[in-house]
Scaffold this motif. Structure first.
Motif, PDB file in Angstrom:
ATOM      1  N   GLY A  15      35.463  28.955 -22.565  1.00 33.80           N
ATOM      2  CA  GLY A  15      36.382  27.984 -22.582  1.00 33.80           C
ATOM      3  C   GLY A  15      36.017  26.660 -21.774  1.00 33.80           C
ATOM      4  O   GLY A  15      34.985  26.565 -21.182  1.00 33.80           O
ATOM      5  N   SER A  16      36.756  25.862 -21.742  1.00 32.13           N
ATOM      6  CA  SER A  16      36.487  24.565 -21.023  1.00 32.13           C
ATOM      7  C   SER A  16      37.794  24.188 -20.211  1.00 32.13           C
ATOM      8  O   SER A  16      38.967  24.466 -20.711  1.00 32.13           O
ATOM      9  CB  SER A  16      36.228  23.489 -21.859  1.00 32.13           C
ATOM     10  OG  SER A  16      35.168  23.320 -22.479  1.00 32.13           O
ATOM     11  N   LEU A  17      37.506  23.464 -19.048  1.00 29.86           N
ATOM     12  CA  LEU A  17      38.720  22.824 -18.219  1.00 29.86           C
ATOM     13  C   LEU A  17      38.047  21.351 -17.746  1.00 29.86           C
ATOM     14  O   LEU A  17      36.852  21.229 -17.485  1.00 29.86           O
ATOM     15  CB  LEU A  17      39.033  23.871 -16.977  1.00 29.86           C
ATOM     16  CG  LEU A  17      40.067  24.760 -17.428  1.00 29.86           C
ATOM     17  CD1 LEU A  17      40.038  25.683 -16.396  1.00 29.86           C
ATOM     18  CD2 LEU A  17      41.359  24.528 -17.892  1.00 29.86           C
ATOM     19  N   ARG A  18      39.043  20.581 -17.479  1.00 32.73           N
ATOM     20  CA  ARG A  18      38.770  19.381 -16.817  1.00 32.73           C
ATOM     21  C   ARG A  18      39.577  19.366 -15.532  1.00 32.73           C
ATOM     22  O   ARG A  18      40.852  19.398 -15.887  1.00 32.73           O
ATOM     23  CB  ARG A  18      38.935  18.157 -17.699  1.00 32.73           C
ATOM     24  CG  ARG A  18      38.577  16.871 -17.201  1.00 32.73           C
ATOM     25  CD  ARG A  18      38.941  15.735 -17.951  1.00 32.73           C
ATOM     26  NE  ARG A  18      38.425  14.417 -17.654  1.00 32.73           N
ATOM     27  CZ  ARG A  18      38.944  13.186 -17.457  1.00 32.73           C
ATOM     28  NH1 ARG A  18      40.317  13.272 -17.792  1.00 32.73           N
ATOM     29  NH2 ARG A  18      38.371  12.180 -17.040  1.00 32.73           N
ATOM     30  N   LEU A  19      38.864  19.291 -14.611  1.00 35.13           N
ATOM     31  CA  LEU A  19      39.569  19.043 -13.308  1.00 35.13           C
ATOM     32  C   LEU A  19      39.542  17.595 -12.655  1.00 35.13           C
ATOM     33  O   LEU A  19      38.803  16.873 -12.909  1.00 35.13           O
ATOM     34  CB  LEU A  19      38.775  19.900 -12.310  1.00 35.13           C
ATOM     35  CG  LEU A  19      38.392  21.297 -12.428  1.00 35.13           C
ATOM     36  CD1 LEU A  19      37.961  21.877 -11.431  1.00 35.13           C
ATOM     37  CD2 LEU A  19      39.903  22.118 -12.837  1.00 35.13           C
ATOM     38  N   SER A  20      40.723  17.376 -11.804  1.00 37.75           N
ATOM     39  CA  SER A  20      41.049  15.934 -11.446  1.00 37.75           C
ATOM     40  C   SER A  20      40.929  16.206 -10.100  1.00 37.75           C
ATOM     41  O   SER A  20      41.704  17.032  -9.569  1.00 37.75           O
ATOM     42  CB  SER A  20      41.918  15.096 -12.081  1.00 37.75           C
ATOM     43  OG  SER A  20      41.921  15.069 -13.508  1.00 37.75           O
ATOM     44  N   CYS A  21      40.630  15.243  -9.110  1.00 41.79           N
ATOM     45  CA  CYS A  21      41.076  14.974  -7.853  1.00 41.79           C
ATOM     46  C   CYS A  21      41.299  13.631  -7.361  1.00 41.79           C
ATOM     47  O   CYS A  21      40.409  12.843  -7.592  1.00 41.79           O
ATOM     48  CB  CYS A  21      39.776  15.705  -6.761  1.00 41.79           C
ATOM     49  SG  CYS A  21      40.271  15.646  -5.089  1.00 41.79           S
ATOM     50  N   PHE A  28      37.743   5.679  -1.950  1.00 40.02           N
ATOM     51  CA  PHE A  28      36.314   6.079  -2.177  1.00 40.02           C
ATOM     52  C   PHE A  28      35.241   5.373  -1.391  1.00 40.02           C
ATOM     53  O   PHE A  28      34.384   5.867  -0.873  1.00 40.02           O
ATOM     54  CB  PHE A  28      36.071   6.524  -3.506  1.00 40.02           C
ATOM     55  CG  PHE A  28      36.657   7.667  -4.274  1.00 40.02           C
ATOM     56  CD1 PHE A  28      36.593   7.807  -5.717  1.00 40.02           C
ATOM     57  CD2 PHE A  28      37.398   8.535  -3.575  1.00 40.02           C
ATOM     58  CE1 PHE A  28      36.999   8.812  -6.327  1.00 40.02           C
ATOM     59  CE2 PHE A  28      37.978   9.791  -3.994  1.00 40.02           C
ATOM     60  CZ  PHE A  28      37.847   9.791  -5.472  1.00 40.02           C
ATOM     61  N   GLY A  29      35.430   4.119  -1.874  1.00 37.24           N
ATOM     62  CA  GLY A  29      34.626   3.074  -1.190  1.00 37.24           C
ATOM     63  C   GLY A  29      33.149   3.462  -1.566  1.00 37.24           C
ATOM     64  O   GLY A  29      33.102   3.666  -2.973  1.00 37.24           O
ATOM     65  N   ASN A  72      36.622   4.797  -9.576  1.00 38.24           N
ATOM     66  CA  ASN A  72      36.770   4.244  -8.305  1.00 38.24           C
ATOM     67  C   ASN A  72      38.097   3.683  -8.068  1.00 38.24           C
ATOM     68  O   ASN A  72      38.670   3.352  -7.080  1.00 38.24           O
ATOM     69  CB  ASN A  72      35.542   3.480  -7.813  1.00 38.24           C
ATOM     70  CG  ASN A  72      34.102   4.107  -7.795  1.00 38.24           C
ATOM     71  OD1 ASN A  72      34.206   5.470  -7.170  1.00 38.24           O
ATOM     72  ND2 ASN A  72      33.183   3.646  -8.139  1.00 38.24           N
ATOM     73  N   ALA A  73      38.268   2.906  -9.197  1.00 39.60           N
ATOM     74  CA  ALA A  73      39.545   2.155  -9.276  1.00 39.60           C
ATOM     75  C   ALA A  73      40.786   2.798  -9.067  1.00 39.60           C
ATOM     76  O   ALA A  73      41.908   2.496  -8.450  1.00 39.60           O
ATOM     77  CB  ALA A  73      39.815   1.347 -10.567  1.00 39.60           C
ATOM     78  N   LYS A  74      40.794   4.136  -9.399  1.00 40.61           N
ATOM     79  CA  LYS A  74      41.780   4.910  -9.391  1.00 40.61           C
ATOM     80  C   LYS A  74      41.588   6.179  -8.221  1.00 40.61           C
ATOM     81  O   LYS A  74      42.534   7.019  -8.071  1.00 40.61           O
ATOM     82  CB  LYS A  74      42.092   5.842 -10.760  1.00 40.61           C
ATOM     83  CG  LYS A  74      42.222   5.106 -11.979  1.00 40.61           C
ATOM     84  CD  LYS A  74      42.500   5.834 -13.171  1.00 40.61           C
ATOM     85  CE  LYS A  74      43.196   5.080 -14.289  1.00 40.61           C
ATOM     86  NZ  LYS A  74      43.021   5.810 -15.545  1.00 40.61           N
ATOM     87  N   ASN A  75      40.550   6.040  -7.379  1.00 47.19           N
ATOM     88  CA  ASN A  75      40.293   6.893  -6.482  1.00 47.19           C
ATOM     89  C   ASN A  75      40.331   8.439  -6.912  1.00 47.19           C
ATOM     90  O   ASN A  75      40.953   9.156  -6.203  1.00 47.19           O
ATOM     91  CB  ASN A  75      41.201   6.857  -5.139  1.00 47.19           C
ATOM     92  CG  ASN A  75      40.650   5.427  -4.523  1.00 47.19           C
ATOM     93  OD1 ASN A  75      39.712   4.905  -4.628  1.00 47.19           O
ATOM     94  ND2 ASN A  75      41.885   4.726  -4.116  1.00 47.19           N
ATOM     95  N   THR A  76      39.692   8.520  -8.061  1.00 48.97           N
ATOM     96  CA  THR A  76      39.750  10.022  -8.717  1.00 48.97           C
ATOM     97  C   THR A  76      38.332  10.376  -8.985  1.00 48.97           C
ATOM     98  O   THR A  76      37.743   9.454  -9.458  1.00 48.97           O
ATOM     99  CB  THR A  76      40.664   9.859  -9.834  1.00 48.97           C
ATOM    100  OG1 THR A  76      41.815   9.298  -9.607  1.00 48.97           O
ATOM    101  CG2 THR A  76      40.823  11.300 -10.421  1.00 48.97           C
ATOM    102  N   VAL A  77      38.037  11.622  -8.962  1.00 46.21           N
ATOM    103  CA  VAL A  77      36.872  12.206  -9.467  1.00 46.21           C
ATOM    104  C   VAL A  77      37.071  13.163 -10.255  1.00 46.21           C
ATOM    105  O   VAL A  77      38.081  14.091 -10.098  1.00 46.21           O
ATOM    106  CB  VAL A  77      36.149  12.919  -8.328  1.00 46.21           C
ATOM    107  CG1 VAL A  77      36.772  13.818  -7.158  1.00 46.21           C
ATOM    108  CG2 VAL A  77      34.532  13.164  -8.484  1.00 46.21           C
TER     109      VAL A  77
END
Length: 113
Positions: A15-21, A28-29, A72-77
Motif C-alpha cells: 500500500g501507500s501513504l503520504r506523510l506531511s510535516c 524552511f528558508g 516552501n510557501a507552506k513550510n511543509t515537506v
C-alpha cells in the motif's frame, strides 16, 4: 520551531501513504529538509532529503518507492511512500538535513503483512 508530522497509519504491505510535516515558528528558508524514521529497537535513520533547489537524496532501502517533496510557501515537506513493506514500519520524523531543529513527535507508520 515546532515540527508536526502527520499522515501515518496502518496499511497493508504493498500500500501507500503520504506523510506531511509542517514547521511552525520558523521558515524552511534555504535549509535542506529531510525525513527520518526510527523502527522499534533501532536507531533513527535518514530516509530522504531535499534541498531548497530540489535536489534529492534517498536511502537505498526506499529508493524508487518513496518521493520527497516540499512546499516552501507552506513550510511543509511531504513523503509519498509507495510499495510499503513491513520493514518500513517506524515512527517517521522530519527535520533539517543536519537535524538542527528540535524533534517533533513524529507519525507512526505500521505496515502489516
Amino acid at each position: 520551531v515546532q515540527l508536526q508530522a502527520s499522515g501515518g497509519g496502518l496499511v497493508q504491505a504493498g500500500g501507500s501513504l503520504r506523510l506531511s510535516c509542517a514547521a511552525s515558528g520558523s521558515i524552511f528558508g534555504l535549509n535542506a529538509m529531510g525525513w527520518y524514521r526510527q523502527a522499534p529497537g533501532k536507531q533513527r535513520e535518514l530516509v530522504a532529503t531535499m534541498t531548497f533547489g530540489g535536489s534529492t537524496y534517498y536511502a537505498d532501502s526506499v529508493k524508487g518507492r518513496f518521493t520527497i517533496s516540499r512546499d516552501n510557501a507552506k513550510n511543509t515537506v511531504y513523503l509519498q511512500m509507495n510499495s510499503l513493506n513491513t520493514e518500513d514500519t517506524a515512527v517517521y520524523y522530519c527535520n533539517t538535513d543536519t537535524m538542527g531543529w528540535p524533534w517533533g513527535q513524529g507519525t507512526l507508520v505500521t505496515v502489516s503483512s
